[in-house]
Design a protein around this motif. Structure first.
Motif, PDB file in Angstrom:
ATOM      1  N   ILE A   1       0.815  -1.215   0.000  1.00 50.14           N
ATOM      2  CA  ILE A   1       0.000   0.000   0.000  1.00 50.14           C
ATOM      3  C   ILE A   1       0.852   1.270   0.000  1.00 50.14           C
ATOM      4  N   LEU A   2       2.181   1.105  -0.039  1.00 45.51           N
ATOM      5  CA  LEU A   2       3.085   2.251  -0.061  1.00 45.51           C
ATOM      6  C   LEU A   2       4.064   2.103  -1.217  1.00 45.51           C
ATOM      7  N   LYS A   3       4.499   3.224  -1.724  1.00 44.94           N
ATOM      8  CA  LYS A   3       5.557   3.204  -2.732  1.00 44.94           C
ATOM      9  C   LYS A   3       6.608   4.232  -2.368  1.00 44.94           C
ATOM     10  N   LEU A   4       7.835   3.900  -2.685  1.00 49.18           N
ATOM     11  CA  LEU A   4       8.957   4.811  -2.445  1.00 49.18           C
ATOM     12  C   LEU A   4       9.451   5.343  -3.780  1.00 49.18           C
ATOM     13  N   THR A   5       9.518   6.648  -3.888  1.00 47.79           N
ATOM     14  CA  THR A   5      10.100   7.290  -5.069  1.00 47.79           C
ATOM     15  C   THR A   5      11.467   7.835  -4.692  1.00 47.79           C
ATOM     16  N   ILE A   6      12.478   7.461  -5.492  1.00 47.23           N
ATOM     17  CA  ILE A   6      13.857   7.889  -5.245  1.00 47.23           C
ATOM     18  C   ILE A   6      14.204   8.950  -6.286  1.00 47.23           C
ATOM     19  N   ILE A   7      14.448  10.163  -5.810  1.00 42.04           N
ATOM     20  CA  ILE A   7      14.616  11.318  -6.682  1.00 42.04           C
ATOM     21  C   ILE A   7      16.094  11.694  -6.748  1.00 42.04           C
ATOM     22  N   PRO A   8      16.646  11.867  -7.972  1.00 46.62           N
ATOM     23  CA  PRO A   8      18.065  12.215  -8.108  1.00 46.62           C
ATOM     24  C   PRO A   8      18.373  13.588  -7.528  1.00 46.62           C
ATOM     25  N   PRO A   9      19.680  13.858  -7.284  1.00 39.54           N
ATOM     26  CA  PRO A   9      20.855  13.090  -7.733  1.00 39.54           C
ATOM     27  C   PRO A   9      21.009  11.784  -6.958  1.00 39.54           C
ATOM     28  N   PHE A  10      21.378  10.722  -7.655  1.00 37.80           N
ATOM     29  CA  PHE A  10      21.358   9.402  -7.049  1.00 37.80           C
ATOM     30  C   PHE A  10      22.529   9.134  -6.105  1.00 37.80           C
ATOM     31  N   ASN A  11      23.522  10.024  -6.103  1.00 42.92           N
ATOM     32  CA  ASN A  11      24.581   9.876  -5.092  1.00 42.92           C
ATOM     33  C   ASN A  11      24.147  10.475  -3.745  1.00 42.92           C
ATOM     34  N   ALA A  12      23.082  11.288  -3.760  1.00 39.94           N
ATOM     35  CA  ALA A  12      22.507  11.859  -2.532  1.00 39.94           C
ATOM     36  C   ALA A  12      21.027  12.131  -2.790  1.00 39.94           C
ATOM     37  N   PRO A  13      20.212  11.077  -2.918  1.00 43.00           N
ATOM     38  CA  PRO A  13      18.827  11.244  -3.371  1.00 43.00           C
ATOM     39  C   PRO A  13      17.879  11.741  -2.286  1.00 43.00           C
ATOM     40  N   THR A  14      16.698  12.138  -2.753  1.00 46.42           N
ATOM     41  CA  THR A  14      15.577  12.456  -1.876  1.00 46.42           C
ATOM     42  C   THR A  14      14.586  11.298  -1.948  1.00 46.42           C
ATOM     43  N   PHE A  15      13.956  10.972  -0.806  1.00 47.99           N
ATOM     44  CA  PHE A  15      13.032   9.847  -0.744  1.00 47.99           C
ATOM     45  C   PHE A  15      11.625  10.362  -0.432  1.00 47.99           C
ATOM     46  N   VAL A  16      10.654   9.907  -1.215  1.00 44.90           N
ATOM     47  CA  VAL A  16       9.259  10.289  -1.009  1.00 44.90           C
ATOM     48  C   VAL A  16       8.437   9.026  -0.853  1.00 44.90           C
ATOM     49  N   LEU A  17       7.712   8.925   0.274  1.00 45.81           N
ATOM     50  CA  LEU A  17       6.896   7.756   0.581  1.00 45.81           C
ATOM     51  C   LEU A  17       5.432   8.166   0.534  1.00 45.81           C
ATOM     52  N   GLU A  18       4.603   7.416  -0.214  1.00 44.59           N
ATOM     53  CA  GLU A  18       3.195   7.780  -0.354  1.00 44.59           C
ATOM     54  C   GLU A  18       2.355   6.542  -0.625  1.00 44.59           C
ATOM     55  N   PRO A  19       1.019   6.652  -0.421  1.00 44.85           N
ATOM     56  CA  PRO A  19       0.141   5.501  -0.664  1.00 44.85           C
ATOM     57  C   PRO A  19       0.075   5.149  -2.147  1.00 44.85           C
ATOM     58  N   GLN A  20      -0.243   3.890  -2.404  1.00 40.58           N
ATOM     59  CA  GLN A  20      -0.467   3.449  -3.780  1.00 40.58           C
ATOM     60  C   GLN A  20      -1.501   2.321  -3.796  1.00 40.58           C
ATOM     61  N   GLY A  21      -2.245   2.242  -4.925  1.00 33.76           N
ATOM     62  CA  GLY A  21      -3.154   1.128  -5.148  1.00 33.76           C
ATOM     63  C   GLY A  21      -4.304   1.019  -4.180  1.00 33.76           C
ATOM     64  N   VAL A  22      -4.763   2.143  -3.619  1.00 31.92           N
ATOM     65  CA  VAL A  22      -5.854   2.124  -2.639  1.00 31.92           C
ATOM     66  C   VAL A  22      -6.889   3.168  -3.023  1.00 31.92           C
ATOM     67  N   THR A  23      -8.058   3.114  -2.376  1.00 31.52           N
ATOM     68  CA  THR A  23      -9.095   4.107  -2.618  1.00 31.52           C
ATOM     69  C   THR A  23      -8.711   5.437  -1.976  1.00 31.52           C
ATOM     70  N   GLU A  24      -9.464   6.470  -2.323  1.00 32.22           N
ATOM     71  CA  GLU A  24      -9.190   7.795  -1.748  1.00 32.22           C
ATOM     72  C   GLU A  24      -9.363   7.781  -0.231  1.00 32.22           C
ATOM     73  N   ALA A  25     -10.403   7.098   0.245  1.00 30.70           N
ATOM     74  CA  ALA A  25     -10.638   7.034   1.691  1.00 30.70           C
ATOM     75  C   ALA A  25      -9.526   6.262   2.392  1.00 30.70           C
ATOM     76  N   GLN A  26      -9.076   5.162   1.798  1.00 33.25           N
ATOM     77  CA  GLN A  26      -7.983   4.388   2.380  1.00 33.25           C
ATOM     78  C   GLN A  26      -6.692   5.198   2.381  1.00 33.25           C
ATOM     79  N   ALA A  27      -6.461   5.925   1.286  1.00 29.46           N
ATOM     80  CA  ALA A  27      -5.252   6.753   1.208  1.00 29.46           C
ATOM     81  C   ALA A  27      -5.234   7.819   2.297  1.00 29.46           C
ATOM     82  N   ALA A  28      -6.411   8.351   2.645  1.00 26.69           N
ATOM     83  CA  ALA A  28      -6.479   9.379   3.686  1.00 26.69           C
ATOM     84  C   ALA A  28      -6.061   8.803   5.037  1.00 26.69           C
ATOM     85  N   VAL A  29      -6.516   7.571   5.356  1.00 23.41           N
ATOM     86  CA  VAL A  29      -6.134   6.950   6.616  1.00 23.41           C
ATOM     87  C   VAL A  29      -4.649   6.596   6.609  1.00 23.41           C
ATOM     88  N   ILE A  30      -4.150   6.081   5.486  1.00 19.44           N
ATOM     89  CA  ILE A  30      -2.727   5.740   5.387  1.00 19.44           C
ATOM     90  C   ILE A  30      -1.872   6.984   5.602  1.00 19.44           C
TER      91      ILE A  30
END
Length: 276
Positions: A163-192
């Motif tokens: 129910i979560l996905k990690l996006t790894i944003i460059p530069p890849f030698n020192a990336p930024t990480f973004v964690l967010e819901p995936q594959g769920v309804t809008e109501a489920q995403a709100a609780v997550i």
């Protein structure tokens, strides 16, 4: 992480606790509570423990210590004591609330026993949780804008999937990480989203992801020196980390790596930083 309901029936436990109190000084009080207690446990089961639908029981507010003492005493050869020991004697190797590796060594009351003392001994209201999550959760349940802050491991069956996905944003030698819901309804995403925020999971994940990223670059550099198959190895690591849940910290990290073609190209072809 989705967990099966405890084997102890939450309704039967009410009957057993009341029966065991019949030779004590609170016998009449427990008999008087029995029907209302059972009705509220049934309501809990019907609504999956959601604080949006379940409200405190005013009639027992002045007797909260009576329920708390039962939970805290956990005497052997009592119905509630045996139930609590079974819940604590689990084989989980990660926290079902956050997915961090390590045996959770406390039991959390999904609806806090301070406001809901009658659920102090309700098996469906109790589940293992790590100290970090419990320290963030405390007695929170929700707010007028967000009636429910937390996922319930027994009733939110969709958490069995990733129910979560990690996006790894460059530069890849020192990336930024973004964690967010995936594959769920809008109501489920709100609780997550509320769950992640209120347990500070995103902040805790980022520290792990940074350390794991550094280990990944070290290991990939070594694999390339030995002419090993980097992609096959990463796929193997991700597959192994998906057990017992695809929402474990390790699996989310390696899944985020594998679904990112630019990062994979960097790992297999790019100039990696040197680490001692």
């Amino acid at each position: 992480m989705c967990l099966p309901l405890p084997g102890d029936c939450s309704l039967d436990l009410v009957d057993q606790v009341v029966d065991e109190r019949q030779n004590g000084r609170h016998a009449a009080r427990f008999r008087g509570w029995k029907a209302g207690w059972r009705a509220r446990v049934q309501e809990y089961l019907d609504h999956g423990g959601s604080p949006e639908h379940i409200h405190p029981w005013a009639a027992v507010a002045d007797y909260a210590a009576t329920f708390h003492n039962l939970y805290n005493s956990s005497k052997p050869d009592t119905a509630h004591g045996d139930m609590l020991r079974r819940l604590r004697d689990h084989e989980l190797r990660l926290c079902p609330a956050c997915g961090e590796l390590g045996r959770p060594n406390t039991l959390d009351h999904y609806l806090p026993k301070a406001a809901y003392p009658h659920f102090s001994l309700t098996p469906a209201n109790l589940f293992p949780m790590c100290d970090a999550c419990q320290g963030e959760k405390l007695v929170k349940t929700g707010s007028p804008a967000e009636p429910r802050f937390f996922l319930h491991p027994y009733f939110d069956a969709f958490a069995a999937d990733q129910i979560l996905k990690l996006t790894i944003i460059p530069p890849f030698n020192a990336p930024t990480f973004v964690l967010e819901p995936q594959g769920v309804t809008e109501a489920q995403a709100a609780v997550i989203t509320a769950h992640l925020r209120e347990l500070d999971i995103s902040g805790r994940y980022v520290k792990f992801f940074k350390d794991e990223h550094r280990r990944l670059l070290r290991n990939v550099s070594r694999m390339r020196d030995k002419e090993q198959d980097v992609l096959a190895t990463l796929e193997s690591w991700a597959f192994d980390a998906a057990d017992p849940t695809p929402n474990s910290w390790q699996h989310l990290f390696y899944d985020g790596v594998l679904v990112n073609p630019d990062f994979l190209e960097y790992l297999t072809e790019g100039d990696l930083p040197s680490y001692l």
